[in-house]
Design an enzyme around this catalytic site. Structure first.
Site, short mmCIF file in Angstrom:
data_model
loop_
_atom_site.label_atom_id
_atom_site.label_comp_id
_atom_site.label_asym_id
_atom_site.label_seq_id
_atom_site.Cartn_x
_atom_site.Cartn_y
_atom_site.Cartn_z
N ALA A 63 0.86 -1.18 0.00
CA ALA A 63 0.00 0.00 0.00
C ALA A 63 0.90 1.23 0.00
O ALA A 63 2.06 1.14 0.37
CB ALA A 63 -0.86 -0.01 1.25
N GLY A 102 0.22 -5.28 0.20
CA GLY A 102 -0.89 -5.20 -0.75
C GLY A 102 -0.54 -5.79 -2.11
O GLY A 102 -1.43 -6.24 -2.84
N GLU A 105 -1.07 -9.39 -1.71
CA GLU A 105 -2.52 -9.60 -1.59
C GLU A 105 -3.19 -9.53 -2.96
O GLU A 105 -4.11 -10.30 -3.25
CB GLU A 105 -3.12 -8.58 -0.62
CG GLU A 105 -2.66 -8.84 0.81
CD GLU A 105 -3.21 -7.82 1.79
OE1 GLU A 105 -2.93 -6.62 1.60
OE2 GLU A 105 -3.91 -8.22 2.73
N GLU A 125 3.75 -6.37 6.85
CA GLU A 125 3.00 -5.33 7.56
C GLU A 125 3.35 -5.22 9.04
O GLU A 125 3.36 -4.13 9.60
CB GLU A 125 1.48 -5.57 7.41
CG GLU A 125 0.93 -5.18 6.05
CD GLU A 125 1.06 -6.27 5.00
OE1 GLU A 125 1.80 -7.24 5.21
OE2 GLU A 125 0.38 -6.14 3.95
#
Ligand code: COA
Length: 686
Positions: A63, A102, A105, A125
């Site tokens: 992210a 992300g 993901e 994370e």
């Protein structure tokens, strides 16, 4: 389609390409582009499948951390990835570089994954105080099982493409062209008319005992941190809840993390550690470095240089020391070979870059010399005068002194503009921090060269100005002094250590003194003329040294070190402290843990603020980076100045004054910078 995402047609496959430098983070624009790309792909009758690929150095690395704290923009990543997983056409992620957070993901929400052999995949994370928030904790276990998912999510370390294939996370390695391999796989899935949605898979039945072991081990390492326990709860939910409920729980736990002060602190450090390396000036490339002084420090620096592919001449005028240093290097590399972490050929190649010598004239061809000899100004000055004569006029000269005056050392040369400090921390091949010291005449190119070298050694350079002890050790003195004072007032070394360790410090100050060797500080204090007029200043440490208690190396210091087993408290130390307290007229009392932490940490904060004011430290963030990476300050608290800012400067100033009422103004006058900022309602950070 958009500036950062495009849809390219390759036969019957639509290639959605992300191009958002530097690391293709999933910013709002990328998310919007991905959604549009997917819609266009689904609507195009000629396209039967899709590939997601990235331009530049890496697949999506997470992210966009810069967007944290801003109002969220649609589409949010979790919903976008659910949409990807439910796409009407098969999607293949084509991974190069690092698929992180992300990014992984996104790849998990695709229906298959192809990776280049050098790629790395992970969910880091927790290192930012977060947990994966877009399905990572629910989809990863469905592919690799709970045990491995726990290890990846709680540990945060990425796995190699090869490991990912073995674990079932990656379907195919692309030995040749990544895009070609991904397009081929996507087409074949479309032709077969069958593809797998990760979220539909069942989680393999776990071995409960093994799971507890893995989680227990990882949580023990994460002392004091909130995110890893939340990560465990989320991952385990993948086995006990249907996907939708698991995703909802993950989201809830992610939100708890996102608003937790620990995550703000860790994200602050992420950017602070990258900002410290930015200096003006032209860095000279270095291929040949001489290290003078083959002690622990010199050998550690040599290892770091050799590991980075640099040729090293290791010089020590004492033949025995040189041999001991060379033996230390050989033992280090042999140890790596024995553990299977280094091949014999690599070991040979590394050692082939090393020359050892007793004559400083052997530094003649070096582009940079790093001095790591005994901490004595006149010895260093004599050496720098010699180096000035024997090296090329273009060579840079650096001192590894930890507290001496770099101007005084530079004055022994005709090239003070090319002299700087490179203060490594011990063991220099392991510790990340390097204080790059700007003396009065140090040129910006010299600084840039020092910073670039440190980065090349995979270290974190922080530029500081010349002052006794620079930033790190100067603050250490304030912190250590408070520890010593608390001992005289009634605490024991193990009580101080336990209090600070449970607050998060990697090791208490008394255990650190024992590890470093107490004679080092003792000798340094004798050589200094600028110490405060205070008979209790480091009195306990000095008395211990005078009793022959030097720390671990002599088997006793603040603690006893039996040949076997852990350190032990020693009643003799308490007697010695009591005797010193009596002599100084200090009445001992019960000291609470909270007082220990408050005084040691606020002493650090106040000294840090003074260094900022004096321009010795460039920014509060620099101080944080120094204390987290060089002195074991808990990362999740963001560093001493971040801690102070979060607590609020008004409170910090009031508390400093309150302590000053009993401890006196010598040490406890709040730094005027803190007072000024507190009064004007400003903070330390922009
Ligand atoms: N969001 C925003 N910016 C990011 C970023 C992210 N997730 N990851 C990296 N960057 C920026 C860095 O701040 C740096 O910017 P700068 O050049 O202005 O200083 C630049 O990208 C390069 O990063 P850097 O770490 O210096 O490069 P690297 O090649 O050594 O490492 C990564 C690349 C991707 C491995 C590393 O940056 C990283 O680990 N990023 C974080 C990944 C992560 O935690 N993702 C999960 C987020 S929830």
């Amino acid at each position: 389609m958009s500036d950062v995402v495009s849809l390219i047609i390759d036969g019957d496959v639509g290639v959605i390409k992300i191009d958002n430098p530097p690391v293709n983070a999933t910013s709002a624009a990328v998310r919007q582009g991905l959604l549009q790309g997917l819609e266009a792909l689904e609507q195009a009758p000629k396209l039967s499948a899709g590939v997601i690929i990235c331009a530049g150095r890496t697949f999506v690395a997470g992210a966009d951390l810069k967007e944290f704290g801003r109002p969220p923009q649609l589409p949010r990543l979790p919903e976008l990835l659910d949409r990807f997983e439910r796409a009407s056409k098969p999607l293949v992620a084509a991974i190069h570089g690092t698929a992180l957070g992300g990014g992984l993901e996104l790849a998990l929400a695709c229906h298959a994954r192809v990776a280049q052999p050098g790629a790395r995949l992970g969910l880091p994370e927790v290192k930012l105080g977060l947990i994966p928030g877009a399905g990572g904790t629910q989809r990863l276990p469905r592919l690799v099982g709970l045990e491995r998912a726990l290890a990846m999510v709680l540990g945060g370390e990425p796995v190699s493409a090869m490991e990912a294939v073995e674990a079932g996370l990656v379907d195919e390695l692309a030995e040749q062209d990544l895009l070609e391999a991904a397009v081929k796989l996507a087409s074949s899935l479309a032709r077969a008319g069958r593809w797998r949605r990760t979220g539909d898979l069942a989680v393999p039945t776990p071995d409960a005992g093994e799971l507890d072991k893995v989680a227990g081990r990882l949580l023990a390492r994460a002392r004091g941190q909130h995110a890893p326990a939340r990560a465990r709860d989320a991952v385990l939910a993948a086995a006990s809840l249907p996907l939708g409920e698991g995703l909802a729980l993950e989201r809830k736990l992610f939100e708890e993390c996102r608003t937790d002060a620990q995550s703000a602190a860790l994200r602050h450090l992420f950017f602070a550690e990258r900002a410290t390396g930015k200096v003006e000036g032209l860095a000279a490339p270095l291929n040949k470095v001489a290290v003078v002084g083959a002690g622990t420090m010199g050998s550690g620096i040599t290892i770091a240089l050799l590991d980075a592919g640099i040729e090293v001449v290791l010089i020590d005028t004492d033949a025995d020391s040189l041999e001991r240093g060379a033996a230390r290097l050989r033992t280090h590399y042999q140890g790596l070979v024995d553990k299977g972490r280094l091949g014999a050929a690599q070991q040979q190649a590394l050692l082939a870059r090393l020359v050892v010598a007793t004559d400083p004239r052997e530094a003649a061809a070096a582009e940079l010399v790093i001095e790591a000899v005994f901490e004595d100004l006149s010895i260093k000055q004599a050496l720098f005068a010699t180096l000035d004569e024997v090296t090329a006029a273009s060579a840079w000269l650096a001192t590894n002194t930890s507290y001496l005056d770099v101007d005084a050392i530079a004055s022994a040369t005709q090239r003070p503009d090319r002299v700087l400090g490179l203060h490594f921390f011990s063991p220099a091949n392991v510790m990340k921090l390097v204080e790059v010291v700007r003396a009065r005449h140090t040129s910006s190119d010299a600084l840039a060269t020092g910073v670039a070298l440190a980065r090349r050694l995979a270290k974190i350079p922080v530029v500081v100005s010349n002052a006794t002890g620079f930033v790190g050790n100067r603050m250490l003195q304030a912190y250590g002094r408070e520890n010593q004072q608390l001992l005289l007032e009634g605490a024991t070394p193990w009580q101080v250590d336990a209090a600070l360790e449970s607050w998060g410090m990697a090791m208490g100050p008394n255990a650190v003194l024992d590890l470093a060797g107490m004679d080092i500080g003792y000798r340094a204090r004798r050589a200094r003329t600028d110490l405060p007029d205070d008979p209790s200043f480091f009195r306990v440490a000095d008395a211990l040294v005078e009793q022959g208690r030097l720390g671990r190396k002599s088997g006793r210091g603040n603690y006893l070190y039996p040949a076997e087993g852990p350190r032990q408290p020693d009643p003799e130390v308490v007697q010695l402290i009591e005797a010193e307290a009596r002599r100084l007229g200090i009445e001992r009392r019960v000291v609470a843990e909270t007082e220990i932490v408050e005084r040691c940490i606020l002493a650090l904060v106040n000294e840090g603020a003074r260094l900022l004011e004096a321009g010795v430290a460039g920014s509060p963030a620099d101080i944080d980076v120094i204390w987290v990476n060089g002195y074991g300050f808990p990362r999740f608290r963001g560093g001493p100045m971040w801690y102070a800012a979060q607590r609020g400067l008004t409170e910090v100033v009031a508390e400093t004054r309150r302590i000053g009422k009993t401890q006196g103004a010598l040490y406890w006058t709040p730094a005027s910078l803190l007072v000024r900022l507190a009064q004007s309602g400003e903070n330390l950070y922009p």
